[in-house]
Design an enzyme around this catalytic site. Sequence first.
Site, PDB file in Angstrom:
ATOM      1  N   HIS A  56       0.841  -1.201   0.000  1.00 54.94           N
ATOM      2  CA  HIS A  56       0.000   0.000   0.000  1.00 54.94           C
ATOM      3  C   HIS A  56       0.878   1.254   0.000  1.00 54.94           C
ATOM      4  O   HIS A  56       0.631   2.192  -0.764  1.00 54.94           O
ATOM      5  CB  HIS A  56      -0.926  -0.024   1.231  1.00 54.94           C
ATOM      6  CG  HIS A  56      -1.650   1.254   1.473  1.00 54.94           C
ATOM      7  ND1 HIS A  56      -2.971   1.450   1.085  1.00 54.94           N
ATOM      8  CD2 HIS A  56      -1.253   2.413   2.059  1.00 54.94           C
ATOM      9  CE1 HIS A  56      -3.329   2.678   1.439  1.00 54.94           C
ATOM     10  NE2 HIS A  56      -2.315   3.287   2.033  1.00 54.94           N
ATOM     11  N   GLU A  57       1.921   1.258   0.816  1.00 54.62           N
ATOM     12  CA  GLU A  57       2.829   2.417   0.865  1.00 54.62           C
ATOM     13  C   GLU A  57       3.566   2.593  -0.459  1.00 54.62           C
ATOM     14  O   GLU A  57       3.747   3.709  -0.934  1.00 54.62           O
ATOM     15  CB  GLU A  57       3.835   2.278   2.021  1.00 54.62           C
ATOM     16  CG  GLU A  57       3.204   2.190   3.417  1.00 54.62           C
ATOM     17  CD  GLU A  57       2.277   3.363   3.729  1.00 54.62           C
ATOM     18  OE1 GLU A  57       2.523   4.473   3.242  1.00 54.62           O
ATOM     19  OE2 GLU A  57       1.288   3.151   4.474  1.00 54.62           O
ATOM     20  N   ASP A  81      -4.649   1.277  -2.064  1.00 49.30           N
ATOM     21  CA  ASP A  81      -5.248  -0.027  -1.734  1.00 49.30           C
ATOM     22  C   ASP A  81      -5.349  -0.894  -2.981  1.00 49.30           C
ATOM     23  O   ASP A  81      -5.010  -2.078  -2.971  1.00 49.30           O
ATOM     24  CB  ASP A  81      -6.665   0.166  -1.165  1.00 49.30           C
ATOM     25  CG  ASP A  81      -6.651   0.656   0.274  1.00 49.30           C
ATOM     26  OD1 ASP A  81      -5.582   0.647   0.894  1.00 49.30           O
ATOM     27  OD2 ASP A  81      -7.737   1.047   0.770  1.00 49.30           O
TER      28      ASP A  81
END
Length: 410
Positions: A276-277, A358
């Site tokens: 996600h990061e 996401d």
Amino acid sequence: MTPQTILLILIALAIANYGFEIVLEILNLKESKKPLSQEAGAIYEPEKYKKSMEYQAVQTKFGFISGGFSFSISLLFLALGGFGWLNDLLLPYIADNSFRALAFFGILFIVSDIISIPFQWYGTFVIEEKFGFNKTTPKLFVLDKIKGYALGALLGGVLLYLLLLLLTTLGTQFWWVFWLVITAFMLFMNMFYTTLIMPLFNKLTPLEEGELRLAIEEYSKKVDFPLTNIFVIDGSKRSSKANAFFAGFGKKKKVVLYDTLIENHSIEELVAIFAHEVGHYKKKHIIGSLVSSILQTGAMLYIMSLFIFNKSLSIALGASELQLHLNLIAFTMLYAPISFITSIFSNVVSRKNEFEADRFAIETTNPNDLPKALKKLSVDNLSNLQPHPAYVFFHYSHPPLLKRLEAMKK
Ligand SMILES: [Zn+2]
């Protein structure tokens, strides 16, 4: 416009803003008490859910008390000409305008912080403690305060002094020069925050060799992410709440995982959170939000240049002549409606970015891992599963959990 009218506008703005926030809080609290949907009910154990509702209620009520207290004091101070009074008080001791301004802001900052210390203390050592989150010791609390004051005095002092210097030497042209200064500062902070500032408060260590590191390295290779720095931060020193974030850009980019996150999640879940990061980086969210805040700052400084030399602002705050530091305060208050709108805009963009990150994560990892990790995070942090949509619209930088889960199913 007469100073009296300006003062009335400032008071009206402050009351409107406070009233609006109270309405949002009440709506939010009411909404969280509605019965949960079946889907949401499956996320929390009933006992844990009761605890989370209690946490929301306690926090909201505490916010009413602490917020109401500081609002009343600030409003009284403003209405009674407190800012002008403080300036007059300092005048015989510090004749130099810029140094007086530094002392003026220093005193305001420290006094308002001291007034709020009992509330901060109660929030940490009573509320967070009661719900099992607090890990801060009284000693750490005091040390954090001292370091925070020193850092604020150093960074805030230098920037404020530069601003005043440019205002007095360049007049209304100050805005674009100070914009360059502040842009350089923001870029510097973005690159070095985790190397220079964070270590003052936390320990950051490179993620050690092992299963997790291998899994992250393998994932990075797969998505072609130039992995340079993964750090673990000792968040457990202050709170059991977990988090992860991306910092810096270019060669300085870093992914930081909280030790509390690593403790409570499986390798697969941690890789999904890491993904996600990485999604934020790949979709250029980091650069995007930096550019947007630089542009917003430029616009604000330009608008400031139209008001900052208006003597009526100082008189409205209780001074007898133009005082740039009083005008800075008055301008900040007048600018509040505009910053209210820009913060809505930033939150809308930020929530859209979260959905994109996401999406990136579930497309590049097992699509069940991120939803599992996010559910666990929400339960562990006793997050509110049913915030009011209006509250989300104005305040949330991340979409609520159920919306994220829904979007990931598509
Ligand atoms: Zn994110």
